[in-house]
Design an enzyme around this catalytic site. Structure first.
Site, PDB file in Angstrom:
ATOM      1  N   HIS A 160       3.194  -0.324  -0.236  1.00  0.00           N
ATOM      2  CA  HIS A 160       2.746   0.268  -1.502  1.00  0.00           C
ATOM      3  C   HIS A 160       2.652  -0.808  -2.572  1.00  0.00           C
ATOM      4  O   HIS A 160       1.657  -0.896  -3.300  1.00  0.00           O
ATOM      5  CB  HIS A 160       3.721   1.354  -1.964  1.00  0.00           C
ATOM      6  CG  HIS A 160       3.443   2.714  -1.406  1.00  0.00           C
ATOM      7  ND1 HIS A 160       3.641   3.032  -0.082  1.00  0.00           N
ATOM      8  CD2 HIS A 160       2.997   3.860  -2.000  1.00  0.00           C
ATOM      9  CE1 HIS A 160       3.339   4.303   0.118  1.00  0.00           C
ATOM     10  NE2 HIS A 160       2.933   4.824  -1.022  1.00  0.00           N
ATOM     11  N   HIS A 207      12.274   2.257  -0.582  1.00  0.00           N
ATOM     12  CA  HIS A 207      12.356   0.807  -0.408  1.00  0.00           C
ATOM     13  C   HIS A 207      13.479   0.230  -1.260  1.00  0.00           C
ATOM     14  O   HIS A 207      13.829   0.777  -2.306  1.00  0.00           O
ATOM     15  CB  HIS A 207      11.045   0.122  -0.808  1.00  0.00           C
ATOM     16  CG  HIS A 207       9.966   0.267   0.213  1.00  0.00           C
ATOM     17  ND1 HIS A 207       9.970  -0.420   1.405  1.00  0.00           N
ATOM     18  CD2 HIS A 207       8.831   1.020   0.213  1.00  0.00           C
ATOM     19  CE1 HIS A 207       8.896  -0.104   2.097  1.00  0.00           C
ATOM     20  NE2 HIS A 207       8.189   0.776   1.405  1.00  0.00           N
TER      21      HIS A 207
END
Length: 391
Positions: A160, A207
């Site tokens: 991302h 993350h």
């Protein structure tokens, strides 16, 4: 020195740091039910807020998965919650597959071509690195996880963050050649967009800080290395007789050679979708160049953008609606045909999910579907606009 570096890496990769960021932004694990019932405030848990389908809470439906049904959290800062949830959506493949054609249809196919090329490059590198390094994602608890689809994937780097950084700054650097705009404003928007998407990966618990930082740095490195060669690559992509062959064979080969794991992960599927879309777009752009109809602005560059009037906005919406309908129809048609042909060839049922995840079915099925979408996007849609008077 090495001890300090090791400590910094351990800190940046820790789940506790992600959890502290979430708490600072007002996202907490849900308190036990008894404690919640004693509260008089307005804060409600995720379970309390779940939608109902057919009289049953959505989390109780089987397809959501056992782990997702057990997720509970409390939101104490709703503006930040919506900001980061929406920002996370801006890094999804579905957003890019919608956003990039919109650039093609309403602004400049040149910009779309550059963006698609860079998107495919950074995503393939990032996805492969994940499955080679095999570093875990943050653990829950202490982290609250708002997404579960990609939780079985590995963590480093954050694709991302990679995609958001690459798309934002590729658009900034490419647009300076084509469009008149305040560079400082574009730079601020690029930084803000990439930062929001990157921070959203911490907020959603997907993350660690190390994953995100590495994703940003890897994209920056790829941009720095490739930027001096963009014009040469543009020329070869549009004019070389080998361009359509390379555009299809190389991505398809890379998808087949994707790293094997001991469990099923969506990384290969997502990567094949992106590579297929990029391959189809590349062939389409080459075909347009050979046919002498690229649908690009006439110049001289950089052109000035006209004012955004109600008529211009309505025309853009009409193009998006028609173009999206054509792409959805293409997807459904090619998906239906390719999946049945492959399942027939390998003697498996179309409804057999495990069989559809086999490489010999998943890769050609996804690649053919999304390469068709890319080809239709770059060749067919603008010609349909011309027929309908939307250009």
């Amino acid at each position: 020195m090495m001890v300090a570096v090791r400590r910094a890496i351990l800190l940046l990769s820790s789940s506790e740091l992600v959890a502290r960021f979430q708490r600072a932004c007002g996202l907490f694990p849900a308190a036990p039910r008894a404690d919640r019932e004693e509260r008089n405030g307005d804060t409600r848990s995720h379970r309390d807020r779940e939608p109902v389908r057919n009289g049953t809470p959505a989390g109780q439906h089987k397809e959501r998965g056992e782990r997702e049904r057990s997720v509970k959290y409390e939101v104490k800062n709703w503006p930040l919650y919506f900001l980061f949830v929406v920002s996370a959506m801006l890094g999804n493949e579905i957003f890019y597959i919608s956003f990039l054609p919109c650039i093609h249809w309403n602004l400049d196919p040149f910009l779309c071509r550059r963006l698609v090329n860079m998107w495919a490059a950074v995503m393939y590198i990032g996805q492969v690195m994940k499955d080679v390094l095999k570093l875990p994602r943050p653990t829950a608890p202490p982290v609250v996880k708002l997404e579960w689809r990609v939780d079985v994937e590995y963590g480093l780097p954050s694709t991302h963050a990679m995609a958001a950084t690459a798309i934002s700054f590729t658009l900034l650097l490419s647009a300076t050649e084509r469009v008149q705009f305040p560079f400082e404003l574009g730079l601020v928007l690029a930084v803000v967009l990439s930062a929001l998407v990157s921070l959203s990966r911490l907020y959603t618990g997907m993350h660690s800080a190390l994953d995100v930082i590495c994703g940003i740095l890897i994209s920056a490195l790829i941009l720095g290395v490739t930027h001096p060669h963009w014009r040469t690559l543009d020329f070869l992509q549009l004019n070389s007789p080998l361009s359509p062959v390379v555009a299809v064979v190389l991505p398809l080969y890379l998808c087949y050679k994707y790293p094997e794991l001991d469990h099923y992960s969506t990384t290969r599927e997502d990567t094949t979708i992106i590579m297929g879309a990029a391959a189809g777009c590349s062939v389409g752009y080459w075909a347009n160049q050979q046919l002498g109809l690229t649908f690009e602005p006439a110049g001289p560059f950089p052109v000035s953008l006209g004012p955004l009037t109600l008529a211009t906005f309505a025309l853009g919406v009409a193009r998006f609606a028609v173009g999206l309908a054509i792409l959805v129809l293409t997807r459904q048609t090619v998906r239906w045909v390719s999946l049945r042909l492959l399942c027939w060839n390998y003697g498996v049922a179309v409804t057999d999910i495990e069989a559809r995840r086999r490489k010999e079915i998943e890769v050609p099925y996804k690649f053919s579907t999304y390469s068709a979408i890319g080809l239709v996007n770059s060749v067919v849609v603008c010609r349909a606009f011309a027929l309908l008077g939307l250009l």
